[in-house]
Design an enzyme around this catalytic site. Structure first.
Site, PDB file in Angstrom:
ATOM      1  N   GLU A 280       0.871  -1.201   0.000  1.00 30.47           N
ATOM      2  CA  GLU A 280       0.000   0.000   0.000  1.00 30.47           C
ATOM      3  C   GLU A 280       0.893   1.231   0.000  1.00 30.47           C
ATOM      4  OE1 GLU A 280      -2.956  -1.729   3.494  1.00 30.47           O
ATOM      5  OE2 GLU A 280      -1.591  -0.110   3.882  1.00 30.47           O
ATOM      6  N   GLY A 282       1.856   5.259  -1.089  1.00 24.56           N
ATOM      7  CA  GLY A 282       1.368   6.565  -1.481  1.00 24.56           C
ATOM      8  C   GLY A 282       2.513   7.450  -1.919  1.00 24.56           C
ATOM      9  N   TYR A 323       6.039  18.155  10.445  1.00 29.21           N
ATOM     10  CA  TYR A 323       7.075  17.152  10.696  1.00 29.21           C
ATOM     11  C   TYR A 323       8.484  17.733  10.602  1.00 29.21           C
ATOM     12  CZ  TYR A 323       3.219  14.325   8.706  1.00 29.21           C
ATOM     13  OH  TYR A 323       2.006  13.758   8.384  1.00 29.21           O
ATOM     14  N   CYS A 349      -0.394  33.414   9.830  1.00 29.77           N
ATOM     15  CA  CYS A 349      -0.028  34.004  11.127  1.00 29.77           C
ATOM     16  C   CYS A 349       0.344  32.941  12.148  1.00 29.77           C
ATOM     17  CB  CYS A 349      -1.181  34.844  11.640  1.00 29.77           C
ATOM     18  SG  CYS A 349      -1.579  36.131  10.471  1.00 29.77           S
ATOM     19  N   GLU A 350       1.395  32.221  11.864  1.00 28.87           N
ATOM     20  CA  GLU A 350       1.940  31.204  12.767  1.00 28.87           C
ATOM     21  C   GLU A 350       3.440  31.231  12.572  1.00 28.87           C
ATOM     22  OE1 GLU A 350       0.308  28.791  14.652  1.00 28.87           O
ATOM     23  OE2 GLU A 350      -1.735  29.061  13.898  1.00 28.87           O
ATOM     24  N   TYR A 378       0.990  14.102   0.188  1.00 31.41           N
ATOM     25  CA  TYR A 378       0.691  14.767   1.464  1.00 31.41           C
ATOM     26  C   TYR A 378       0.897  16.275   1.362  1.00 31.41           C
ATOM     27  CZ  TYR A 378       0.934   9.884   2.713  1.00 31.41           C
ATOM     28  OH  TYR A 378       0.727   8.520   2.733  1.00 31.41           O
TER      29      TYR A 378
END
Ligand code: PLP
Length: 420
Positions: A280, A282, A323, A349-350, A378
């Site tokens: 599987e 991705g 991450y 705003c971070e 992703y």
């Protein structure tokens, strides 16, 4: 094959498309994918399974754009899903029910019903409670359901803790003892067919050893089941094969992913066993096939740092923020400007909204265009409307053609869903 994203006389191309020329006619930021690279990654994965009874399934969570799903379907992949939404997308894209496998720690009764009704290839059960619920649904629907139980082998995949899934401290699957008891129960259940075992130890794994250890663990578990007269015919090996996020563009194919080395060692453990092997995957299918194209809005120097402020942000590509993931960033047009160490940040705003930190790269002028590499997996699938920024458009390159494969979703369209 030469990597489709490569420079020609200082200008970045995707296949036959000059990206600066294209991007200057479009609204930035946007995602852009290479069909050739997707097909190439699929071929590498399929070729690695030659000589085995092998079938790869594409994990829709990595990127669910239907145009991309159709390419992957044509490459002979099944679909690996984790929700009713992904079941809907997989079927609508044309994946056959018997080429769909369903994992996930929190499948709802409704989702199990949909999967049982569709008659998919396998439901990968992750807890005792799910087994009982599935048994009830199968009985109600009068359908015998092929299942695998997801075993958590307690193996450290040496990846980021948020994408490590095979440790006992992770929420996924069940330990071997519990799994064994669940197989005994399932074998007695007239509505369940426990024909497979399932495992997925994490994502973005770059070395072979965790896979080899996991494979050996699975084989001894299968032997134990055989002794208890439970015959297993398939193994779902999970996914998680890493791609190389460090290399610059125009790198040789051997360096793009770890598929060849990992799959050759992983599958070898199962040689001479008569088992169907499912994978599987991705990231290793779509990751290297996508870039996020963005424009420099401002540059700014503070006493301690340089900032390159771009129009892509964590709502478009959250991997660096989530991450601390590294993505290569290159200009669409190389010039002889000086290099400098800079943070590449978005407008959100971070403080955690960054594409790169302390990256050595050319000192780009305002208005310059950049490509953020390795963004196919992703990226868009984790996008949000945070700060009421749009979900951006996606484009597909095939040879010298560029096709829009999803329009941007604007805050205005979002606004229309509310009552005012
Ligand atoms: N299978 C399962 C159960 C997963 O949770 C994931 C990703 O988290 C995948 C497959 C796909 O992993 P990757 O994209 O790393 O191949």
């Amino acid at each position: 094959m030469i990597y489709p994203f490569h420079y020609r006389e200082g200008r970045l191309f995707c296949e036959e498309v000059d990206l600066e020329q294209t991007a200057s006619t479009l609204e930035t930021p946007f995602y852009l994918y290479s069909a050739a690279e997707i097909k190439h990654s699929c071929t590498v994965i399929r070729d690695s399974g030659r000589g085995y009874d092998f079938k790869p399934y594409y994990a829709l969570k990595a990127n669910f754009n239907p145009a991309l799903l159709k390419i992957i379907l044509q490459q002979g992949f099944g679909a690996d899903i984790v929700s009713g939404g992904e079941l809907y997308f997989a079927r609508r894209a044309g994946f056959k029910n018997d080429s769909i496998v369903f994992a996930g720690v929190g499948k709802t009764e409704n989702e199990l019903r949909q999967a049982v009704e569709a008659g998919i290839a396998s439901i990968n059960v992750e807890s005792r409670a799910e087994l009982y619920l599935l048994s009830r649904v199968a009985r109600e629907k009068k359908r015998r359901v092929p299942i695998a139980i997801r075993i958590n082998p307690d193996i450290d995949a040496h990846t980021h803790e948020y994408i490590s899934t095979g440790l006992h401290s992770n929420k996924f699957g069940v330990d071997a003892e519990t799994a064994f008891e669940m197989y005994l129960e399932a074998a007695k259940d007239p509505w369940l067919e426990p024909e497979g075992v399932h495992m997925h130890i994490g994502s973005q794994i770059e070395s072979e050893q965790p896979f080899v250890d996991a494979a050996r663990f699975l084989l001894s578990f299968i032997d134990r089941l055989e002794k208890a007269a439970i015959s297993i015919t398939s193994v779902d090996l999970g996914g998680g094969i890493g791609i190389n996020y460090n290399s610059p563009f125009a790198r040789p194919e051997e360096e793009r992913t770890y598929v060849k080395s990992i799959l050759s060692s992983y599958l070898k453990v199962f040689a001479r066993r008569r088992l169907k092997l499912y994978l599987e995957v991705g990231r290793s299918v779509i990751g290297s096939a996508g870039v996020l194209i963005s424009r420099v809005i401002y540059t700014k120097k503070t006493p301690t740092k340089n900032f390159t402020i771009v129009d892509a942000a964590m709502n478009n590509l959250i991997r660096p923020s989530l991450y601390k993931a590294h993505h290569p960033i290159v200009p669409l047009v190389r010039n002889d400007s000086n290099t400098w160490k800079t943070d590449v940040v978005g407008p959100v705003c971070e403080t955690g909204d960054f594409m790169a930190r302390e990256m050595e790269m050319p000192e780009l002028k305002e208005g310059s265009l950049i490509a953020i590499g390795g963004a196919g997996a992703y990226g868009q699938s984790l996008a949000s409307f945070y700060n009421l920024r749009p979900i951006v458009a996606e484009y597909l390159v095939e040879g010298d053609r560029v096709k829009k494969i999803s329009p941007a979703l604007s805050p205005r369209e979002l606004a229309n869903r509310f009552e005012w």
